[in-house]
Every structure is written in structure tokens, then in C-alpha cells.
Design an enzyme around this catalytic site. Structure first.
Site, mmCIF file in Angstrom:
data_model
loop_
_atom_site.group_PDB
_atom_site.id
_atom_site.type_symbol
_atom_site.label_atom_id
_atom_site.label_comp_id
_atom_site.label_asym_id
_atom_site.label_seq_id
_atom_site.Cartn_x
_atom_site.Cartn_y
_atom_site.Cartn_z
ATOM 1 N N LYS A 13 0.832 -1.210 0.000
ATOM 2 C CA LYS A 13 0.000 0.000 0.000
ATOM 3 C C LYS A 13 0.869 1.262 0.000
ATOM 4 O O LYS A 13 0.663 2.165 -0.797
ATOM 5 C CB LYS A 13 -0.919 0.019 1.245
ATOM 6 C CG LYS A 13 -1.817 -1.201 1.370
ATOM 7 C CD LYS A 13 -2.699 -1.131 2.595
ATOM 8 C CE LYS A 13 -1.973 -1.202 3.906
ATOM 9 N NZ LYS A 13 -1.255 -2.491 4.172
ATOM 10 N N ARG A 127 11.855 -6.001 4.733
ATOM 11 C CA ARG A 127 11.702 -4.533 4.692
ATOM 12 C C ARG A 127 12.719 -3.840 5.600
ATOM 13 O O ARG A 127 13.028 -4.308 6.684
ATOM 14 C CB ARG A 127 10.296 -4.137 5.148
ATOM 15 C CG ARG A 127 10.142 -2.612 5.215
ATOM 16 C CD ARG A 127 8.729 -2.157 5.243
ATOM 17 N NE ARG A 127 7.965 -2.729 6.327
ATOM 18 C CZ ARG A 127 6.653 -2.605 6.434
ATOM 19 N NH1 ARG A 127 5.981 -1.942 5.529
ATOM 20 N NH2 ARG A 127 6.013 -3.158 7.432
ATOM 21 N N ARG A 160 11.582 -2.251 11.204
ATOM 22 C CA ARG A 160 10.474 -1.697 11.988
ATOM 23 C C ARG A 160 10.181 -2.607 13.183
ATOM 24 O O ARG A 160 10.213 -3.831 13.041
ATOM 25 C CB ARG A 160 9.226 -1.598 11.098
ATOM 26 C CG ARG A 160 8.891 -0.162 10.712
ATOM 27 C CD ARG A 160 7.812 -0.071 9.684
ATOM 28 N NE ARG A 160 6.544 -0.684 10.036
ATOM 29 C CZ ARG A 160 5.443 -0.604 9.294
ATOM 30 N NH1 ARG A 160 5.468 0.075 8.163
ATOM 31 N NH2 ARG A 160 4.333 -1.193 9.657
ATOM 32 N N ARG A 171 -0.204 -9.197 13.227
ATOM 33 C CA ARG A 171 -0.796 -8.201 12.314
ATOM 34 C C ARG A 171 -1.649 -8.884 11.246
ATOM 35 O O ARG A 171 -2.712 -8.386 10.875
ATOM 36 C CB ARG A 171 0.314 -7.382 11.648
ATOM 37 C CG ARG A 171 0.928 -6.364 12.593
ATOM 38 C CD ARG A 171 2.288 -5.939 12.145
ATOM 39 N NE ARG A 171 2.260 -5.178 10.910
ATOM 40 C CZ ARG A 171 3.311 -5.035 10.118
ATOM 41 N NH1 ARG A 171 4.460 -5.610 10.411
ATOM 42 N NH2 ARG A 171 3.209 -4.312 9.029
HETATM 43 P P1 AP5 Z 1 4.898 -1.601 1.874
HETATM 44 O O1 AP5 Z 1 4.575 -0.735 0.707
HETATM 45 O O2 AP5 Z 1 5.603 -0.983 3.034
HETATM 46 O O3 AP5 Z 1 3.590 -2.396 2.332
HETATM 47 P P2 AP5 Z 1 2.328 -1.905 3.124
HETATM 48 O O4 AP5 Z 1 1.136 -2.574 2.565
HETATM 49 O O5 AP5 Z 1 2.299 -0.402 3.192
HETATM 50 O O6 AP5 Z 1 2.672 -2.571 4.518
HETATM 51 P P3 AP5 Z 1 2.681 -1.991 5.995
HETATM 52 O O7 AP5 Z 1 3.346 -3.048 6.819
HETATM 53 O O8 AP5 Z 1 3.277 -0.607 6.085
HETATM 54 O O9 AP5 Z 1 1.190 -1.935 6.283
HETATM 55 P P4 AP5 Z 1 0.537 -2.031 7.613
HETATM 56 O O10 AP5 Z 1 -0.846 -1.806 7.193
HETATM 57 O O11 AP5 Z 1 0.781 -3.225 8.437
HETATM 58 O O12 AP5 Z 1 1.304 -0.896 8.466
HETATM 59 P P5 AP5 Z 1 0.923 0.592 8.814
HETATM 60 O O13 AP5 Z 1 2.149 1.387 8.787
HETATM 61 O O14 AP5 Z 1 -0.270 1.061 8.059
HETATM 62 O O15 AP5 Z 1 5.773 -2.830 1.324
HETATM 63 C C1 AP5 Z 1 6.277 -3.806 2.203
HETATM 64 C C2 AP5 Z 1 7.672 -4.245 1.735
HETATM 65 O O16 AP5 Z 1 7.594 -4.897 0.482
HETATM 66 C C3 AP5 Z 1 8.654 -3.070 1.523
HETATM 67 O O17 AP5 Z 1 9.916 -3.517 1.912
HETATM 68 C C4 AP5 Z 1 8.609 -2.812 0.012
HETATM 69 O O18 AP5 Z 1 9.836 -2.332 -0.430
HETATM 70 C C5 AP5 Z 1 8.317 -4.209 -0.547
HETATM 71 N N1 AP5 Z 1 7.435 -4.210 -1.706
HETATM 72 C C6 AP5 Z 1 6.297 -3.472 -1.867
HETATM 73 N N2 AP5 Z 1 5.685 -3.784 -3.035
HETATM 74 C C7 AP5 Z 1 6.460 -4.762 -3.603
HETATM 75 C C8 AP5 Z 1 6.352 -5.511 -4.817
HETATM 76 N N3 AP5 Z 1 5.311 -5.311 -5.672
HETATM 77 N N4 AP5 Z 1 7.294 -6.422 -5.096
HETATM 78 C C9 AP5 Z 1 8.331 -6.640 -4.236
HETATM 79 N N5 AP5 Z 1 8.493 -5.953 -3.072
HETATM 80 C C10 AP5 Z 1 7.569 -5.029 -2.756
HETATM 81 O O19 AP5 Z 1 0.411 0.399 10.334
HETATM 82 C C11 AP5 Z 1 1.310 0.040 11.351
HETATM 83 C C12 AP5 Z 1 0.578 -0.066 12.680
HETATM 84 O O20 AP5 Z 1 0.023 1.209 13.044
HETATM 85 C C13 AP5 Z 1 -0.623 -1.033 12.714
HETATM 86 O O21 AP5 Z 1 -0.238 -2.371 12.943
HETATM 87 C C14 AP5 Z 1 -1.429 -0.447 13.884
HETATM 88 O O22 AP5 Z 1 -0.858 -0.785 15.129
HETATM 89 C C15 AP5 Z 1 -1.269 1.049 13.670
HETATM 90 N N6 AP5 Z 1 -2.303 1.603 12.788
HETATM 91 C C16 AP5 Z 1 -2.113 2.206 11.581
HETATM 92 N N7 AP5 Z 1 -3.284 2.582 11.044
HETATM 93 C C17 AP5 Z 1 -4.238 2.213 11.915
HETATM 94 C C18 AP5 Z 1 -5.662 2.292 11.900
HETATM 95 N N8 AP5 Z 1 -6.324 2.848 10.885
HETATM 96 N N9 AP5 Z 1 -6.329 1.799 12.971
HETATM 97 C C19 AP5 Z 1 -5.682 1.263 14.022
HETATM 98 N N10 AP5 Z 1 -4.343 1.132 14.095
HETATM 99 C C20 AP5 Z 1 -3.617 1.604 13.045
#
Ligand code: AP5
Length: 223
Positions: A13, A127, A160, A171
């Protein structure tokens, strides 16, 4: 115009939203990044959310919604806003509907990035994250130019705290239980676009752009 990026942790994402904002003039708002910023700065919010984020649990709905509203109130929303990681529960989706109504904003599309559990685990396991500017890398698929250093700001890259095997498991479990129901929620509203997120970054981005262009035309036609 509001866009939502929905998908499992590691589906890509953040990576795709960042590319899209450059090409379409959108502004990416990642609730995860806003929470990590607060944790890095050691604010009261950061201290409150630290435990939830590190364990891979969701931050309470009202708290994360308040963080989002504060960010939206600052303006700087470009040609539209990409919500990366919000909503994550049906309650958050309802809160978002109230926010949209209040401001007369239109939800243009929900991009649902689909990738298998195997793929997302591999992505999260490799990552590396910049603790200073938030940029993401992958040791194999998106390595930095200089090993271990951020291309943008030169800071030393870290893993992270929620990318440990235990937190990743948690997660994914939380995602299936609390976030996946949003797929049906948005499908019923006719705004869901499924995107195969299992290919490489360029392949996925092509599909993302096609889906956004399709929804954008639809949105303009709907007024
Ligand atoms: P990346 O683009 O970072 O993936 P992502 O889907 O953004 O994954 P996240 O882990 O950031 O999502 P998340 O939803 O768990 O975390 P968030 O920060 O929102 O890609 C991942 C890896 O793969 C990278 O290394 C990238 O380089 C690689 N990659 C990407 N695309 C690729 C491809 N096509 N091919 C190969 N490699 C690729 O949330 C973190 C925490 O915050 C949550 O767990 C929760 O505690 C809290 N939080 C955040 N939002 C909320 C909410 N709305 N409600 C409650 N708690 C929340």
C-alpha cells in the site's frame, strides 16, 4: 476526492501510494506513519500508541480517527487524498463516512491490493525502514543505493519494531479478523477495485494506475 488503499500488511500500500501521489498530484496520508512519527518524537500520543503498534494490534478507533482528522484539518490535500491504512475496521469506515459528509468530500475509489500470505510475509521480512524520513526499502526487491543507508536523507535504516516474526503473525491475524470485512463493506457501496498486488512493483503500479483512471472517470461522471 478521497482514495483508500486497503490490503494486508506488506501488500504494498505504502509503496504504491507513494508512486501514485507523484504522478497524479495526490497526497498520501498514512495513519501508520503518523503514529510512528509521534512515537519517534516521544509525544503523549506516541507513548500511548507504542504498545499497540509494536505488538501489531490496532490502535483504538477513536484515537486513530482523531489523528487522521487532525492531519486532514491541516489542509495540503493536493488533487486528492490517498488514505493508506485507514479505515481498518468497520467502525472506522463509519467514522470516515461522517467525515466525508461533513466536508462534502467524495470517496472516489477503494483499491484493494491482493497478495498471498506467502508474498506479504516475504516482503515484510525483508523490509528496511528509515527512522528519520519514513522511506521504505526491501533488501532484495528495493535495496537502497548505499547498503543500509536511506537514499533520501542518509540515515541508517532499521527493521520496523512491528516487523518481527511474532508481530507480523499478529498483524496478519488482526487484518483477517478486523480489516478484511471492509472488502464486503466497500463492494456493497460499488467503489471497490481489486488489484493483483503479487507482481513486481512496476507491474502492480500499472494495474493501480488503470484502476485509478477507471474510477476517476466514473467519479467525474457521477459528479
Ligand atoms: P509496503 O509498501 O511498506 O507495504 P504496506 O502494505 O504499506 O505494509 P505496511 O506493513 O506498512 O502496512 P501495515 O498496514 O501493516 O502498516 P501501517 O504502517 O499502516 O511494502 C512492504 C515491503 O515490500 C517493503 O519492503 C517494500 O519495499 C516491498 N514491496 C512493496 N511492493 C512490492 C512488490 N510489488 N514487489 C516486491 N516488493 C515489494 O500500520 C502500522 C501499525 O500502526 C498497525 O499495525 C497499527 O498498530 C497502527 N495503525 C495504523 N493505522 C491504523 C488504523 N487505521 N487503525 C488502528 N491502528 C492503526
Amino acid at each position: 476526492m478521497i482514495w483508500i488503499f486497503l490490503g494486508a500488511p506488506g501488500a504494498g500500500k505504502g509503496t504504491q501510494a507513494e508512486r501514485l501521489q507523484g504522478d497524479f498530484g495526490f497526497v498520501q496520508i498514512s495513519t501508520g506513519e503518523l503514529l510512528r512519527e509521534a512515537m519517534r518524537a516521544g509525544t503523549e500520543l506516541g507513548k500511548t500508541v507504542q504498545g499497540y503498534v509494536t505488538r501489531g494490534e490496532l490502535v483504538p478507533d477513536d484515537l486513530v480517527a482523531a489523528v487522521l482528522q487532525e492531519r486532514l484539518a491541516q489542509g495540503n490535500t493536493g488533487n486528492g487524498v490517498i488514505l493508506d491504512g485507514f479505515p481498518r475496521t468497520v467502525r472506522q469506515a463509519e467514522i470516515l463516512e461522517e467525515i466525508l459528509q461533513k466536508h462534502c468530500w467524495q470517496l472516489c475509489g477503494v483499491l484493494y491490493l491482493e497478495a498471498s500470505e506467502e508474498v506479504v510475509q516475504e516482503r515484510l521480512g525483508g523490509r528496511r525502514n528509515c527512522p528519520q524520513c519514513g522511506a521504505n526499502y526491501h533488501v532484495v526487491t528495493m535495496p537502497p543505493k548505499v547498503d543500509g543507508r536511506c537514499d533520501r536523507c542518509g540515515a541508517e535504516l532499521v527493521i520496523r519494531p512491528d516487523d518481527t516474526p511474532d508481530a507480523i503473525r499478529n498483524r496478519l491475524e488482526v487484518y483477517h479478523r478486523q480489516t478484511e470485512p471492509l472488502v464486503a463493506f466497500y463492494q456493497q457501496r460499488g467503489v471497490l477495485e481489486r488489484v493483483d498486488a503479487s507482481g513486481d512493483v512496476d507491474e502492480v503500479y500499472r494495474s493501480v494506475k488503470e484502476a485509478v483512471s477507471r474510477r476517476w472517470r466514473q467519479c467525474l461522471a457521477d459528479g
